[in-house]
Structure formats: structure tokens, C-alpha cells
Scaffold this motif. Structure first.
Motif, PDB file in Angstrom:
ATOM      1  N   SER A 334       0.854  -1.195   0.000  1.00  0.00           N
ATOM      2  CA  SER A 334       0.000   0.000   0.000  1.00  0.00           C
ATOM      3  C   SER A 334       0.885   1.239   0.000  1.00  0.00           C
ATOM      4  N   VAL A 341      -4.535   8.163  -0.838  1.00  0.00           N
ATOM      5  CA  VAL A 341      -4.164   6.771  -1.078  1.00  0.00           C
ATOM      6  C   VAL A 341      -3.931   6.563  -2.573  1.00  0.00           C
ATOM      7  N   GLN A 344      -3.710   0.203  -2.549  1.00  0.00           N
ATOM      8  CA  GLN A 344      -3.616  -0.536  -1.300  1.00  0.00           C
ATOM      9  C   GLN A 344      -3.780  -2.037  -1.534  1.00  0.00           C
ATOM     10  N   ASP A 345      -3.065  -2.787  -0.699  1.00  0.00           N
ATOM     11  CA  ASP A 345      -3.100  -4.259  -0.740  1.00  0.00           C
ATOM     12  C   ASP A 345      -2.843  -4.798  -2.148  1.00  0.00           C
ATOM     13  N   GLN A 517      -7.524   2.975  -6.706  1.00  0.00           N
ATOM     14  CA  GLN A 517      -6.676   2.567  -5.580  1.00  0.00           C
ATOM     15  C   GLN A 517      -6.423   1.058  -5.526  1.00  0.00           C
ATOM     16  N   ARG A 518      -6.675   0.382  -6.632  1.00  0.00           N
ATOM     17  CA  ARG A 518      -6.444  -1.059  -6.691  1.00  0.00           C
ATOM     18  C   ARG A 518      -5.522  -1.392  -7.854  1.00  0.00           C
TER      19      ARG A 518
END
Length: 545
Positions: A334, A341, A344-345, A517-518
Motif C-alpha cells: 500500500s 491513497v 492498497q493491498d 486505488q487497486r
């Protein structure tokens, strides 16, 4: 209709081009093509009125609006993104403000019979006719649509323009140009600083909403999709084709085949004529014939074959040293900047020999992930390089790492090994460095030239993991082809970030999409991914925001 009449440009006694003439019609979408240095940008600057020709002129209707976006902008301003973009409608706002001033004057004056009062009435009438004849437009909504189409987010609108990089400021200028709805839009390499979705939005706008367009671009897919005419600048003159780029290539090939045939026939005629002259020179009965043929040769206009790259150079990366089975592993990573952000992950596993593409809108974290993999930024989670991994990295700041005191040739010779050293001049020529250029110091090169030199240097270094972040921005079509062939033959692992769809095709067998955010893994080629996600209209783009 805009007319280019008999243009000629000379520099220091040498002719760049001469007797260039063509007409730009109201709905023409023109690709201006030719090798670097042929004079494309010069012609565009002359049409835009920012450069004077040595000979000839450009004629346009008095009220014609010509808008020009150069490759490089030097701007200083202190307003927000929205305010700067809204300047596209400044002439409308000025008309509105002037009408308000004039109406206020009429309300406050009492000299109803005076000459000055009647003049104000005339001004209000004339201005009112122009103002109210304008299309009823929600200017704020138009500004918002253009900015979003070019990749800006709502929260960017109130940020100061000086907070943005040159590429983003270029987009602001592009938005202003598009909103003005000019009679002719001149674009010099407009896609260098925008992502794939923004390029597709721009294509849609230029095809469906713009009037005449002339564009210089090394993005094949872009020019193929928007143009219906190709003007080629070559050897100081032009050829005009009523065809898009791909069709133009076929027609140009046919033209050069005809030229070659005519040239060969002429050379045979010259050889036969010289042989006749040599054979019968001094023969009294043939004196008149010999003299006639000598005069014919003197007056003969030699057929020229247009410049064409006959090089068979196939540049390959050095054999990649063997790495471990998994050169790159990203586990639960992340990254955030303050409260923002990025992703993340995120998880990814890239195996030896895989060629993967990172795709997504600008600002979604592609370059940040690369820096994470290289250990250049701190993240939560782990990013690991596998056993015996040697990295070749090309980024936008790569040019700044070159030694300014070395020459172009020395920079490449320093890393070249083995037989490839004998081809350094040919390799540099493929990337637009030729003749005396190779002895120039790196410190005097432009940003684009340094970028190309950094790419040549990378091509010659033995690595097994190549990471390329927008490598094609300053490469012409020939140079991109050389690079693409080298990448296709590269036997190591490749991570590629690019918005050039034509360059991307065939270059990856896995896609990592950066979105919301992915990081999403797609087990498909970049061709399949782009086709599946192809955006056909502005409405679809807006739905994806």
C-alpha cells in the motif's frame, strides 16, 4: 479555406523546403508527416503565424481563428486550473462586460440628443447582435467536460496551475484550444503527455466536434483514427494524399516504386547516350547527332528518389543473464501520500521472461509502483527482486542522469560491448543522431535528444529485467519500430508503461490495471485488454470516471 502559397524557408544559405503549396479545407483532418528535420514543425509555425517564411505566404479569411499547440510551452501564471481554462471564452466574457458598461452609461447619461449618446446606442446595437448571436452555452459545464476528458479530477479545478508538471499544463492549454472551437487546430505531438483514455477522448473530440485539424504525431493509432488526408514533407517538397496514414504508406510505397523504375530507365538512357557520344565523337558524319545528344544530357532533369530508410539494422538487446524464476514479487503493498491513497493491498508476481504492461489513467500509481519495486520509495508491505536480477530502468528523468561532459558517441561507446561497437554510428542514426551530431556534448542537447540518447544507452546494456516508463515520447516512428523489434526479441522480463497503443500491441502477455486505488491482474494480452476496454464515446468515458 486557408491557403498555403509557395512557401520556402532557408537557414544559413541552405534550403529546408521550397515552393510548398496546399489548401486546408474546413473539414480536413491532416497528418503532417516526414522525417525529423524535414520541416514539419516549421510549416506548422508559419501557418500559426509565429514564424515568417523566407518566401511565400499563408492566406486566411479575416475572421478565421487558428489555434496552435506547440511541443513545448513556456508559461507563467498564477490562477487556478479552472480559471486558466475558462480563458478560452475570454472574448465572450469581454463582450458581456463591455455591454454591461455601455448599458450602464446609457442609464446614467441624460444627454439623449447628443452625438456621443447616439454612438453608444450604435455600439450597444452592434455588440448585442454579435453577443446574442452566439450559441447559448453553459461555459462552466464545457470547461468541466474538457478538463475531465483530458484527465483532470474535480478536486484539481481549484488548484493553482503552477502546482502541475509541464505535461499537465500542456493539457490545460489543449483544453483552452479545443473550447475555442477554432477554424483550424494545429497540434504538434499532442499525445506525448496524456494517457490512453484521454487520447481516445481527444480523438473523439477532433473527429466529431472540431473543424479543420493539422497534426504532427508519432502515434500511429492516433493519426490513423483522426485523419483523412496526409501531407508528406520530403526532400524540400511535399506530396499530398487524400488518405489516412496507413493508406498513405501504401501509396507512398507505390510512388517510390514508380520513381525507382523511372530512375533506372533514365540511368540506362544516360548510359546508352554517353556510350553513343563516346563511340562516335570525332566521326564527321555523326557530329550533329553527337552534339544534339550532348545538349540533351546537359538539359536533362535527373529523377530523384525520395529519401527512404534502406537500413537493415536489427538492434537486439544483449543476451539477458539468467535470473531466478520470479524476478518481481509484490505482497500486500500500500502507498499513500499524506491522506491521498495511491493503491492498497497490491499483489503481483512476475515470472522470468514475462512481458507485462501497467495501464491506467495518469495519477493512479503506475510510476509509484515502479519506484516501489526499485526500492526508491517507502511502502507498506514488501517488494522484492528475485535472485540475480539486473535492472535496466528507463524513466522520464533518465536524461538528467547522463554525463553532460561526454559526447553522444562516447556515451554509447562506454556501454557497448563486442561486435555491436562497430555499429554504434548506425544505431545512433536510427535514433536521429547522425553526421557531426555524434560529437556534440550531452550538455548542449535538448530534453528530447537526451531522452533518445538514454534509450540507446539502455538498449546496449546487458540486463534481465527491463522497466520502461513511457519510453516513446520523443521517438519518431522509425525509432519506435527499432525499439519495439528489440523488445519483442528481448529474452528477459519486461515491465512496460506506455500510452502509445500501436507501440503496446503485441508487447505483453499480462496486464496490471491501476484503477480506483487497486491493482487488478488480467491474464490477457495488452491487445485483448485494450479491445475489451475500448472507449467509443465521451459518454462512456464519463461513466468510467
Amino acid at each position: 479555406m486557408i491557403s498555403v502559397d509557395n512557401l520556402g524557408v532557408e537557414f544559413s544559405g541552405s534550403t529546408l523546403f521550397s515552393e510548398v503549396s496546399f489548401v486546408i479545407n474546413p473539414t480536413d483532418k491532416i497528418a503532417l508527416m516526414g522525417k525529423n528535420g524535414a520541416g514539419k514543425s516549421t510549416i506548422m509555425k508559419i501557418i500559426a503565424g509565429v514564424q515568417k517564411p523566407t518566401n511565400g505566404r499563408v492566406s486566411a479569411p479575416k475572421d478565421a481563428v487558428i489555434a496552435y499547440l506547440p511541443q513545448h510551452l513556456l508559461t507563467e501564471d498564477n490562477c487556478t486550473v479552472f480559471e486558466e481554462t475558462a480563458k478560452a471564452f475570454q472574448h465572450v466574457f469581454d463582450m458581456r462586460d463591455q455591454m454591461e458598461e455601455l448599458n450602464h452609461a446609457l442609464e446614467t447619461r441624460t444627454d439623449y440628443e447628443s452625438e456621443e449618446y447616439m454612438k453608444i446606442i450604435e455600439q450597444v446595437t452592434d455588440l448585442g447582435e454579435k453577443y446574442y448571436a452566439l450559441e447559448d452555452v453553459n461555459y462552466d459545464a464545457e470547461v468541466e467536460k474538457a478538463l475531465k476528458g483530458l484527465g483532470f479530477k474535480q478536486e484539481d479545478f481549484q488548484r493553482q496551475t503552477n502546482e502541475f508538471s509541464g505535461g499537465w499544463r500542456m493539457r490545460i492549454e489543449l483544453a483552452k484550444i479545443l473550447l475555442q472551437k477554432p477554424d483550424l487546430i494545429l497540434l504538434d505531438e499532442p499525445t506525448n503527455h496524456i494517457d490512453i483514455e484521454s487520447v481516445i477522448w481527444l480523438e473523439d473530440f477532433l473527429v466529431n466536434k472540431a473543424n479543420a485539424v493539422m497534426v504532427i504525431s508519432h502515434d500511429r493509432a492516433f493519426i490513423d483514427n483522426i485523419t483523412n488526408r496526409t501531407v508528406e514533407v520530403t526532400m524540400g517538397r511535399i506530396y499530398d494524399y487524400k488518405a489516412n496514414y496507413s493508406h498513405y504508406l501504401e501509396l507512398r510505397k507505390e510512388r517510390r516504386e514508380h520513381q525507382l523504375k523511372a530512375y533506372q530507365e533514365q540511368q540506362k538512357f544516360i548510359a546508352d547516350t554517353k556510350a553513343f557520344i563516346e563511340r562516335f565523337k570525332g566521326t564527321y558524319s555523326k557530329t550533329n547527332q553527337v552534339s544534339s545528344r550532348e545538349r540533351m544530357l546537359e538539359k536533362l532533369q535527373i529523377i530523384e528518389i525520395d529519401e527512404v530508410d534502406n537500413s537493415s539494422l536489427k538492434l537486439r538487446f544483449p543476451p539477458a543473464p539468467r535470473s531466478g524464476d520470479v524476478p518481481v514479487t509484490v505482497s500486500n503493498v500500500s502507498k499513500a501520500y499524506d491522506d491521498q491513497v495511491v493503491f492498497q493491498d497490491a499483489n503481483m508476481s512476475i515470472r522470468r521472461g514475462e512481458k507485462v504492461a501497467f495501464v491506467g489513467r495518469n495519477g493512479e500509481g503506475k510510476s509509484t509502483m515502479i519506484k516501489s519495486i526499485l526500492g526508491e520509495t517507502e511502502v507498506e508491505g514488501t517488494c522484492e527482486l528475485g535472485h540475480n536480477v539486473s535492472v535496466g530502468y528507463f524513466a522520464q528523468n533518465q536524461a538528467s542522469l547522463l554525463d553532460p561532459n561526454m559526447t553522444i558517441f562516447e556515451t554509447v561507446d562506454e556501454v557497448a560491448q563486442g561486435d555491436i561497437r562497430s555499429q554504434i554510428k548506425n544505431i545512433l542514426g536510427q535514433f536521429m543522431f547522425s553526421g557531426d551530431d555524434i560529437d556534440k556534448k550531452v550538455g548542449v542537447l535538448s530534453g528530447g535528444e537526451k531522452t533518445r540518447l538514454a534509450m540507446v544507452k539502455l538498449l546496449l546494456e546487458p540486463v534481465n529485467l527491463l522497466i520502461l516508463d513511457e519510453p516513446t515520447n520523443h521517438l519518431d516512428l522509425k525509432s519506435k519500430d527499432v525499439l519495439k523489434e528489440a523488445l519483442l526479441a528481448f529474452d528477459g522480463t519486461l515491465i512496460l508503461v506506455s500510452h502509445d497503443r500501436d507501440f503496446l500491441q503485441g508487447l505483453s502477455n499480462k496486464v496490471f490495471e491501476f484503477k480506483d486505488q487497486r491493482v487488478i491482474e488480467h491474464f490477457e494480452s495488452i491487445d485483448d485488454f485494450l479491445e475489451r476496454n475500448r472507449i467509443k464515446s465521451i459518454a462512456e468515458i464519463n461513466l468510467k470516471k
